[in-house]
Write an enzyme that holds these catalytic residues in place. Structure first.
Site, PDB file in Angstrom:
ATOM      1  CE  LYS A 283      -3.663  -1.961   2.967  1.00  0.00           C
ATOM      2  NZ  LYS A 283      -4.861  -1.804   2.129  1.00  0.00           N
ATOM      3  NE  ARG A 357     -10.962  -9.940  -1.402  1.00  0.00           N
ATOM      4  CZ  ARG A 357     -11.252  -9.025  -2.321  1.00  0.00           C
ATOM      5  NH1 ARG A 357     -11.550  -9.393  -3.560  1.00  0.00           N
ATOM      6  NH2 ARG A 357     -11.252  -7.749  -2.019  1.00  0.00           N
TER       7      ARG A 357
END
Length: 534
Positions: A283, A357
């Site tokens: 990120k 996820r």
């Protein structure tokens, strides 16, 4: 805080501040009784002074006035509720939060809170208590100035003044429930606000164990070997890049009644990435700063379990959490890796920053093996959901309409706003892989739905609701009972969901008992050596 009920004239109510929430238009003639009492005691100066300052009872308006010895309270605080026609208990909850923050700034230790009349008393009491407790929350553990002000005055005592009627046992129970919920939410906020060098996977697991011990719940915690034994290949892959060991957490509430203990459980699953750097798909710095909050889902689940343990619903409730960090290193999983999940499905990694996820997929598979009646997962899963719904709404996904609606109704009653989002097969192509059963991340468009579709692959036939709390898990500014930082969103909804299910089951059991046929009276036996009398 210590809460009690007050009845009588407000002028004689002891407390450092008198708080009166008002609807728009209630500052003129025909003012509510509690306001009229204060106005009269202040020699009819309160309302003209408020009007002069432009206070009309509009949403978020505030007016403070010194009483100059005319009342027991040193100050009167008027707070705007907005239009009565648009009122919900959440409006009062936010307003009570503002009252608590005002009390903090003025160093007030005790106040009298006048509940607005003409409304459901139980709902207003619950909203006021939760708003005051949540509004008084501050996270200042690492501020030197806070340590120096350790003994500074804090709001500790609140008297609730009912507009009509008297306190009842039901209202006292409402206060107790509201306090438990708010305190558990603040505890969850603490976990989320702690820096990632403090709340790593091991410390989160320890906090879960401590909570379970104090609440009378069963806690099981496993490390890497247990995760390997359960063949959670996706969870293990995400955890590989960090020096901090992953933790598998299972918290169980089981009713003592043997028949109730055999009921299918409610399963709560929380995302617990205690720090998310994005892994090798790193990120940018600005996006990484708040990634200590990527475990907000697990904090909400654990906070809810604190309250559920005290509520003692007539069915089991289980919490399932997989805690790890997503870090870049020589051992990190890579884009283009293929992972084997616990369910046996294979997943091609296209983005290591879509890690939540992956962990949730294995944890959800594990949770479904316990045959739950319903499964709810909470996760700060996608920035796409924030793009769609902003900072204050949770996205709710699921194709089992009854369960989704049950969660939405619980959220509405708890004051946590949610919006149903689509889980449509039309988006499934975005996760299609050329070399595995699916990819972990698809195209940019429909990103929140794509993530929900990924999770759905591991749910099977279990009634399931996915709550994407990426937006409301952290407040960007002070608003109502929230300060800037963690909100603890989800605790209230989960508690309300379980509370409603418990009431429904208890109601159906009472109906069955009432409609059960009565056993015939036994026939009279003849007395020994004689005849039975007719």
């Amino acid at each position: 805080m210590n809460f009690s009920f007050f009845s009588g004239e407000l002028a004689r109510a002891s407390g450092e501040m008198l708080v009166i929430p008002l609807f728009e238009g209630e500052t003129g003639e025909g003012s509510p009784g509690l306001l009229a009492q204060a106005h009269a005691a202040l020699e009819a100066r309160l309302l003209p002074a408020a009007t002069q300052e432009g206070f009309k009872g509009k949403s978020e308006q505030t007016f403070v006035m010194h009483t100059l010895g005319k009342l027991e309270a040193e100050r009167v605080l008027l707070l705007g509720l907005g239009a009565r026609a648009r009122f919900t208990p959440e409006v009062l909850r936010l307003t009570a939060g503002r009252a608590a923050k005002t009390a903090q700034r003025l160093k007030v230790r005790s106040l009298v809170f006048a509940l607005p009349g003409g409304l459901d008393a139980s709902a207003t009491v619950r909203a006021a208590v939760e708003g005051l407790e949540l509004g008084a929350y501050r996270f200042e553990t690492y501020k030197s100035s806070a340590r120096e002000e350790k003994n500074a005055p804090r709001l500790t005592t609140v008297k609730l003044a009912l507009a009509e009627g008297e306190k009842t046992k039901e209202l006292e129970q409402t206060v107790a429930l509201a306090q438990r919920v708010a305190e558990a939410t603040n505890w969850a906020r603490d976990l989320i606000n702690e820096p990632p060098n403090v709340i790593n996977p091991e410390r989160l697991a320890r906090a879960a164990q401590e909570m379970a011990r104090q609440s009378g719940l069963k806690a099981s915690v496993g490390g890497r070997k247990e995760i390997e034994r359960l063949k959670m290949g996706m969870f293990l892959a995400v955890a590989r890049g960090s020096v901090n060991e992953p933790q598998l957490i299972h918290i169980e509430y089981t009713p003592k009644n043997a028949r109730h203990a055999k009921q299918a459980p409610v399963a709560l699953v929380g995302k617990a990435i205690t720090f998310d750097s994005g892994g090798l798909s790193l990120k940018p710095t600005d996006s990484m700063v708040d990634m200590k909050t990527d475990m907000a889902g697990s904090a909400a689940v654990l906070g809810a379990m604190k309250v559920i343990a005290a509520m003692k619903p007539p069915f089991p409730v289980h919490a399932f959490i997989g805690a790890c960090e997503n870090m870049p290193s020589g051992t990190s999983y890579r884009p283009s890796d293929v992972l084997v999940s616990r369910s046996g499905k294979t997943v091609e990694v296209t983005n290591t920053d879509a890690e939540g996820r992956l962990v949730l997929g294995d944890i959800i598979t594990w949770a479904t093996e316990h045959k739950p009646a319903a499964l709810i997962d909470l996760a700060t899963l996608t920035g796409a959901c924030m793009v769609a719904l902003g900072h204050y709404l949770t996205g709710a996904f699921g194709d089992h309409d009854a369960t989704v609606n049950e969660v939405l109704e619980s959220a509405r009653a708890a004051g946590e706003e949610m919006w149903r989002m689509p889980v449509t097969e039309l988006q499934k192509d975005a996760l299609r892989s050329e070399i595995a059963d699916m990819k972990n991340s698809g195209e940019r468009w429909g990103g929140a739905t794509n993530a929900a579709l990924f999770l759905k692959e591991f749910v099977g036939d279990t009634p399931w609701v996915h709550l994407d709390i990426a937006g409301p898990s952290v407040s960007p500014k002070e608003r109502g009972y929230n300060g800037k930082g963690a909100t603890g969103v989800g605790v209230r909804t989960l508690v309300e969901f379980v509370r409603r299910r418990a009431a429904q089951l208890e109601g159906s059991e009472a109906t069955e008992a009432a409609s059960a046929p009565t056993a015939p009276a036994p026939k009279a036996r003849p007395a020994r050596g004689g005849r039975a009398r007719s």
